[in-house]
Write a protein that holds these residues in place. Structure first.
Motif, PDB file in Angstrom:
ATOM      1  N   SER A 266       0.817  -1.211   0.000  1.00 50.55           N
ATOM      2  CA  SER A 266       0.000   0.000   0.000  1.00 50.55           C
ATOM      3  C   SER A 266       0.851   1.261   0.000  1.00 50.55           C
ATOM      4  N   ASN A 267       1.969   1.225   0.715  1.00 49.13           N
ATOM      5  CA  ASN A 267       2.831   2.400   0.841  1.00 49.13           C
ATOM      6  C   ASN A 267       4.274   1.991   0.581  1.00 49.13           C
TER       7      ASN A 267
ATOM      8  N   GLY B 218       7.114   3.094   2.816  1.00 46.19           N
ATOM      9  CA  GLY B 218       7.275   2.456   4.117  1.00 46.19           C
ATOM     10  C   GLY B 218       8.148   1.220   4.087  1.00 46.19           C
TER      11      GLY B 218
ATOM     12  N   THR C 245      11.419  -1.078   4.075  1.00 49.58           N
ATOM     13  CA  THR C 245      12.757  -0.957   4.650  1.00 49.58           C
ATOM     14  C   THR C 245      13.777  -1.507   3.671  1.00 49.58           C
TER      15      THR C 245
ATOM     16  N   ALA D 138       8.940  -5.574   4.063  1.00 51.81           N
ATOM     17  CA  ALA D 138       7.719  -4.862   4.431  1.00 51.81           C
ATOM     18  C   ALA D 138       7.747  -4.489   5.910  1.00 51.81           C
ATOM     19  N   SER D 139       7.123  -3.374   6.239  1.00 51.96           N
ATOM     20  CA  SER D 139       7.035  -2.904   7.612  1.00 51.96           C
ATOM     21  C   SER D 139       5.582  -2.529   7.909  1.00 51.96           C
ATOM     22  N   ARG D 140       5.335  -2.098   9.145  1.00 52.16           N
ATOM     23  CA  ARG D 140       3.986  -1.650   9.486  1.00 52.16           C
ATOM     24  C   ARG D 140       3.600  -0.443   8.641  1.00 52.16           C
ATOM     25  N   ALA D 141       4.608   0.392   8.307  1.00 53.55           N
ATOM     26  CA  ALA D 141       4.327   1.591   7.516  1.00 53.55           C
ATOM     27  C   ALA D 141       3.959   1.251   6.076  1.00 53.55           C
ATOM     28  N   SER D 142       4.555   0.190   5.534  1.00 50.02           N
ATOM     29  CA  SER D 142       4.287  -0.171   4.141  1.00 50.02           C
ATOM     30  C   SER D 142       3.003  -0.977   3.982  1.00 50.02           C
ATOM     31  N   GLY D 143       2.632  -1.701   5.028  1.00 51.72           N
ATOM     32  CA  GLY D 143       1.528  -2.635   4.919  1.00 51.72           C
ATOM     33  C   GLY D 143       2.021  -3.989   4.431  1.00 51.72           C
ATOM     34  N   SER D 144       1.239  -5.004   4.650  1.00 51.11           N
ATOM     35  CA  SER D 144       1.620  -6.361   4.233  1.00 51.11           C
ATOM     36  C   SER D 144       1.604  -6.474   2.717  1.00 51.11           C
TER      37      SER D 144
END
Length: 408
Positions: free
Chosen positions: A325-326, A329, A331, A340-346
């Motif tokens: 999604s982002n 986000g 890393t 993927a991180s919490r900021a990027s979304g799964s």
């Protein structure tokens, strides 16, 4: 008293900008590298009083790096690579597995290991959907993709012969016309199947389907008579011939049982009679000999198809792509890898060309999206800013020294 921290904050921010620009230039030839941009913002302010109009009088106390963003715009393509190399045209990332940890990459410079596994240059497994019986099921779990580099495809026995033929109605009784096609037994041995038509009377022809002498011990159901009406249309037999059998194959293969369709799907005869020289077209047989793996190719959907020496192809699997999604986000892990991180979304994992994911370009690599002229321009600006802040430091130092000298 002037504050050295103001100039030092500028030097620190400019140093980050120089590092980022230098990293972009260093990676201008890295496969699928995505350049980064640095943005600044002011730090905070000190209120030192108010004006006669009660307006606050504020002094800024420096700058900071507010954001280091990644530019995910599409890079150009370098075509003409090997079949293991792929590029993504559009959004998405290849999915790779690093010791069971899912990572993402735009770098499609893949290779095969000694076992035929498709891997990255650092050894991560390229993930996708395996095929079962030549059919890919995108609803199954991801698995490491494997190319059967040493595989030999088993022979497929011939079970049917097909033919379109025109027989000469004006031929004399006793005239024969023959045509042949290769066919394969259960061991993959090739045999020439010959069909001979012999005119026996008005509108009637005998047929005989044979193998070369000695290839089989006996044959049944391989002879008969074809009858045509006055318009040259086949009227007998009224059904397809499905009981041609060759037994006692000399190479110990299984009996060869053949079907011979005489009519098309609409009921029209595939063999006709008219006043022309006898000819045949599209006389063929199914089946194939055994074949060794030769190469593979990848299409725009990521479907991997192997080619074998017998001319057959086989779908092996399909490369998986993922979007998030982002993208900002994600890393960056180095080696062209992202996590993927919490900021990027799964990651939303699927196949190319579906769900907003781009297509795959086979035999190509994506180039870095670094523009050297833009980076040089940014480099000059960052250099000048660094020099300006350095000058501020020396100015503050001079003022400080003059202040100290006042009391001496």
């Amino acid at each position: 008293m002037p504050s050295f921290s103001i100039a030092l904050s500028g030097l620190k921010a400019d140093s980050v900008a120089l590092d980022t620009i230098g990293n972009n230039l260093a990676n201008m030839n890295s496969v699928a590298y995505k350049k980064q941009n640095v943005n600044f913002s002011d730090l905070f302010y000190q209120t030192i009083g108010v004006s006669g109009a009660n307006t606050p009088q504020q002094v800024g106390l420096g700058t900071q790096v507010s954001d280091i963003s990644t530019d995910y715009t599409q890079g150009g393509f370098n075509p003409g690579g090997s079949s293991t190399q792929m590029a993504i045209n559009g959004d998405g990332f290849f999915v790779v597995s690093n010791g069971g940890v899912q990572e993402l990459t735009r770098n499609g410079d893949f290779q095969l290991d000694s076992s035929g596994n498709l891997i990255t240059s650092d050894g991560q497994s390229v993930m996708g959907y395996a095929a079962t019986g030549g059919v890919v099921n995108g609803n199954t779990a991801l698995s490491a993709l494997n190319i059967p580099t040493g595989q030999t495809q088993a022979a497929t026995a011939t079970t049917a012969i097909t033919m379109t033929a025109v027989l000469n109605s004006g031929a004399a009784v006793g005239t024969s016309f023959s045509t042949s096609t290769p066919a394969f037994d259960s061991l993959g041995q090739s045999h020439s199947v010959t069909t001979t038509f012999t005119k026996t009377g008005d509108n009637t022809w005998d047929y005989s389907v044979t193998l070369p002498s000695g290839d089989a011990g006996a044959a049944t159901g391989n002879t008969g008579t074809l009858t045509f009406d006055s318009n040259g249309a086949l009227i007998s037999p009224t059904t397809n011939i499905s009981n041609i059998s060759f037994t006692g194959m000399k190479d110990q293969a299984s009996d060869m049982n053949l079907q011979w369709p005489l009519y098309n799907s609409t009921g029209g005869g595939l063999i006709t009679q008219t006043a022309v020289t006898a000819s045949s077209a599209n006389f063929a047989a199914n089946g194939s000999p055994s074949g060794k793996y030769q190469s593979f190719s990848v299409d725009s959907t990521g479907t991997i198809t192997a080619q074998f020496s017998n001319g057959n192809t086989e779908v092996l699997g399909q490369v998986a792509l993922a979007t998030v999604s982002n993208e900002q986000g994600l890393t960056r892990m180095g080696n062209d890898l992202y996590v993927a991180s919490r900021a990027s979304g799964s990651p939303n994992v699927g196949v190319a060309g579906v769900g907003g994911r781009g297509d795959i370009e086979g035999n190509a690599l994506e180039l870095s999206n670094v523009d050297i002229s833009t980076e040089f321009a940014n480099l000059i600006v960052a250099q000048r800013a660094f020099e300006a802040n350095s000058k501020t430091v020396t100015t503050f130092d001079t003022v400080t020294q003059d202040t100290i000298a006042m009391i001496r």
